[in-house]
Every structure is written in C-alpha cells, then in structure tokens.
Design an enzyme around this catalytic site. Structure first.
Site, mmCIF file in Angstrom:
data_model
loop_
_atom_site.group_PDB
_atom_site.id
_atom_site.type_symbol
_atom_site.label_atom_id
_atom_site.label_comp_id
_atom_site.label_asym_id
_atom_site.label_seq_id
_atom_site.Cartn_x
_atom_site.Cartn_y
_atom_site.Cartn_z
ATOM 1 N N LYS A 73 40.232 44.136 32.619
ATOM 2 C CA LYS A 73 39.487 43.083 33.301
ATOM 3 C C LYS A 73 38.686 42.264 32.297
ATOM 4 C CE LYS A 73 36.144 42.436 37.098
ATOM 5 N NZ LYS A 73 35.339 43.140 38.130
ATOM 6 N N SER A 148 35.993 41.915 42.692
ATOM 7 C CA SER A 148 36.205 40.906 41.669
ATOM 8 C C SER A 148 37.285 41.292 40.653
ATOM 9 C CB SER A 148 34.895 40.666 40.916
ATOM 10 O OG SER A 148 34.454 41.844 40.255
ATOM 11 N N SER A 172 34.453 46.138 43.874
ATOM 12 C CA SER A 172 35.367 45.331 43.082
ATOM 13 C C SER A 172 36.535 46.042 42.424
ATOM 14 C CB SER A 172 34.581 44.572 42.015
ATOM 15 O OG SER A 172 33.677 43.681 42.614
#
Length: 443
Positions: A73, A148, A172
C-alpha cells in the site's frame, strides 16, 4: 490460483521461475483496468526475482516467501520508490529506507512489485478518492473496491498477486477485503510494526495482510510478525467444542437482507462443524464506536492541520472530513482516549465466555463508485458510515479481527468478520478456514 506455499515450493524445486512469475505479474498490472497500482517497480522487481532464481539454483532459499511477488500500500515506505498516500502533495516523496514491514518481507524472500493505490491519506472507505483516480472493484468495475487499502485488495481479488499489505484505522484492510472477495487481517494492535507507515491516527492504526485465502494470510502474518508458524498452527484442526458469540446489539443493525442471511448461514456452518453458537453482546459498544470516531477525526486533523492552513492540495471530500476534527475540544478528545481501556475491557469480558465473535464485515455489498448515500431496507444512510461501522470498534480496542469471504449475491462478495482475543489470531484462522471450506462447497 496457487497458494503462496505451493508457488514458493515450485520455485525451490525449479518447477517455476520467480523471474517469469514476477514478469507475468508486472504484465498483469500493466494490462489491468482496475487502477490498483500507483507505482510499478519493473527494474527492481525483476532484479529481485532473478536473485531468487539464482539462489534456488544453488539449492538454497531466502525464506518462506522466496520469489513471491508482493504489493505494498502506498502509505508504506519502500526504499527508492515514492510514498504518495494517494495525494498530490507527496508526488516527489521518495522513501530513503524500507519500512519495517517491507524489510521483514524482503528478509523472507519476497519480491516487491510496486505500490498500490489508496484513498487519499487513507481517510475514506470508498477507495474512489485518490489523486491517481478511483480503484475499481475486480468483481464489477462500476463499483467501489472499498478503502482505504483499495488497490491492495483489488490486486489480490483480481489475481494479479497472491498477497498485498494494507493499513487499517477503521476498516481499511477488512472492508476492501470483504468487498473484493479476499481475506484481510487487522491483527492485534502493534503486533506488526508501523515503522515507515504514514499515519492517519496513531491510536487506531494497524498494518495487516490481504491474501486470496486463509492459509496464505496466516503465513503472511507469521512472516510479518516474525513468529515462526504460530498463526498457521491451528488451520485444519477441528472446531468442535469452540464457542462462537454472535452479537445482537449494534452488529446486527443496518444489515442488508442478503448480508443477514449470510451471517445466519455462517452461524449454521459453525454449528454443523461442532461449535456452539450463542448470543454475546459487547458492553458499551455504542460508546466505544463513538469514541473511535472522535479519535480518528481529532488525530487526522492534528496531523494535517498545518498543511490545511498552508492551503496545500487535498481532494474536496477528504479536506471536508479532515476539517470535521478542527472543533473537537481537548476535554472531548481526552475523554474519548479514556474509552480505549474501556473498549479493551469490554471485548475482553465478552471473549472470556466465547472463543470468537462472529459479525458481518460490512452491512452491504460493494456500492457504486461515487455513491454517497446507500439504502438498506428502503432507508437512506451515509455510505461511509454504512461501510465502516462494524469494523471500527476493534481499532479502538486493539483486538484482532479477520474478514473472510462468505457469500456472493448478484456476483458481489460478502465478508464475515471474526473477532478474537489479543494475540489469538491462530484461533481466528482456525475458524475462518472452516467458513472458507463451507463457502467453497456452496458455490
């Protein structure tokens, strides 16, 4: 799709080449229409893969993830690559060193293929507010991937890679895993180092793995936590005699009918495997949820206050959310922080009587991109609220929480959440593997 261990073994035996698999992964990223990556490290990844093949030819191994392509990420530092947080503000922010997570992955032989797209500054659950554009759901490109850690879940869900790393402050890792039909773990608070990961809320942030199946997820957690085989050890063992608690209050509210049916089916799957299923509500759960929401607002605003005052670029929606923390008083914030001990004690209390809690991960399937109001039984609710309310409480309490696919409605996945005692992720994987098997037999 191969499992991680099967693929790694094929590299060790010379039946497959890490270089070839990595090149195929990079080609798949390039061909994908999901927008799941921000940065792709062709040169670095292929060099790592070639080194893995060289070592394998000598009869040696670099570790449990030898030659495995892994995605990171874009809140987490990888040396020499940009860490943008999905924001225009950090386009030139090149990491000077690897985060602890990435260092652990490399030490186990993983090949880092690139940085995945994310909701700007990780402050959103839809995954469609990034400077680099929205991440699309691999099951339906017109729908959200969840945020996210949107790109990480979408990449695994699309079969681009077998494993990716995300962060989780309200939902997330678990939410995008649920919406994309993969497995996502928010481990016990601070089990995995956050060193080199850009924060959203230091009180609530967790780092966790996203994978295609349960056993792969446990393997990744073992690597990330440096725990040997601690978290894999119970997979495949009987769950007869274990007790599963299903809350009524809070966790059974605002569920779409199809999600409620899957929750009932998951309970029945546990019963059929020999577990006892009982009602088990978490004390003060509404207070816990409200405190978590206030803390994230306050700490996110404090982190970005100077940038906001200087007029640095934010997407309008993220800026509005950040500003919602501007008026929180010190007394309100400190009161919410005191709820952290209350939250841990509340979950600890209910988990004294049951081995795990079973809830839905999210009350709905993946909403449409740009959807900001979602209907459940004809009643409209804010989409962000619907997406994160079931996962947020354990970010405050710190208890490990795992999302595993269980159910598909109109081609859209549904995830079940398992919540366990501190440092008992192995039990979550044990039970999740039974849900995984039951789900695979039903489709």
């Amino acid at each position: 799709m191969k499992s991680i261990s099967t693929l790694v073994e094929s590299f060790a035996r010379g039946h497959a080449s890490s270089h070839e698999v990595t090149e195929n992964t990079l080609d798949a990223i390039d061909a994908s229409t999901l927008n799941s990556f921000i940065t792709v490290d062709w040169e670095g990844a292929l060099a790592q893969a070639a080194e893995c093949d060289r070592v394998a030819k000598q009869g040696a191994t670099l570790g449990l993830l030898h030659g495995l392509p892994v995605a990171i990420k874009d809140l987490i530092d990888v040396v020499g690559l940009p860490t943008t947080m999905g924001s225009q503000q950090f386009l030139g922010n090149i990491a000077k060193r690897d985060s602890k997570v990435v260092a652990n992955l490399r030490a186990a032989g993983a090949v880092i293929v690139g940085k995945t797209n994310a909701h700007e500054f990780a402050y959103g659950s839809s995954g469609d507010r990034s400077y680099f554009g929205p991440v699309r759901n691999p099951r339906d490109g017109d729908r959200m991937s969840g945020g996210s850690s949107s790109g990480s879940a979408a990449a695994v869900g699309a079969g681009i890679c077998l494993a990716a790393i995300g962060t989780d402050t309200s939902a997330s890792v678990r939410l995008p895993a649920a919406l994309c039909g993969v497995v996502g773990m928010k481990p016990t608070f601070d089990l995995i180092s956050r060193d080199g990961a850009f924060p959203l809320s230091g009180t609530l942030d967790h780092v966790g793995p996203i994978t295609a199946n349960v056993s792969d997820n446990a393997l990744m957690l073992d690597v990330l936590a440096g725990s040997g085989s601690k978290y894999r050890r119970l997979i495949g063992k009987s769950i007869a005699g274990l007790k599963v608690g299903v809350p009524n209050a809070f966790y059974c509210e605002y569920l779409a009918p199809e999600v409620r049916r899957c929750l009932i089916d998951a309970s029945e799957a546990f019963r059929q495997a020999g577990a006892t299923v009982v009602v088990a509500d978490v004390p003060r759960i509404y207070d816990i949820y409200r405190a978590q929401q206030l803390i994230i607002r306050t700490e996110a605003y404090a982190l970005h206050e100077q940038a906001i005052k200087e007029g640095r670029p934010f997407s309008e929606e993220v800026l509005t959310r950040l500003k919602s923390g501007a008026d929180v008083t010190a007394a309100q914030y400190l009161s919410a922080l005191r709820e952290r001990d209350v939250a841990r004690a509340a979950f600890d209390a209910v988990l004294e009587d049951v081995d795990v809690l079973l809830t839905a991960t999210c009350g709905v399937t993946a909403p449409l991109l740009e959807e900001r109001t979602t209907k459940i039984l004809g009643e409209a609710h804010p989409t962000f609220w619907v997406l994160t309310r079931l996962t947020a409480p354990t970010n405050l309490s710190g208890h490990p929480s795992l999302s595993v696919p269980f159910g598909v409605v109109d081609h859209l996945p549904i995830g079940m959440q398992l919540i366990g005692r501190y440092d008992e992720e192995a039990t979550l994987y044990q039970l999740a593997s039974h849900l995984e098997q039951a789900h695979s037999h039903s489709i």
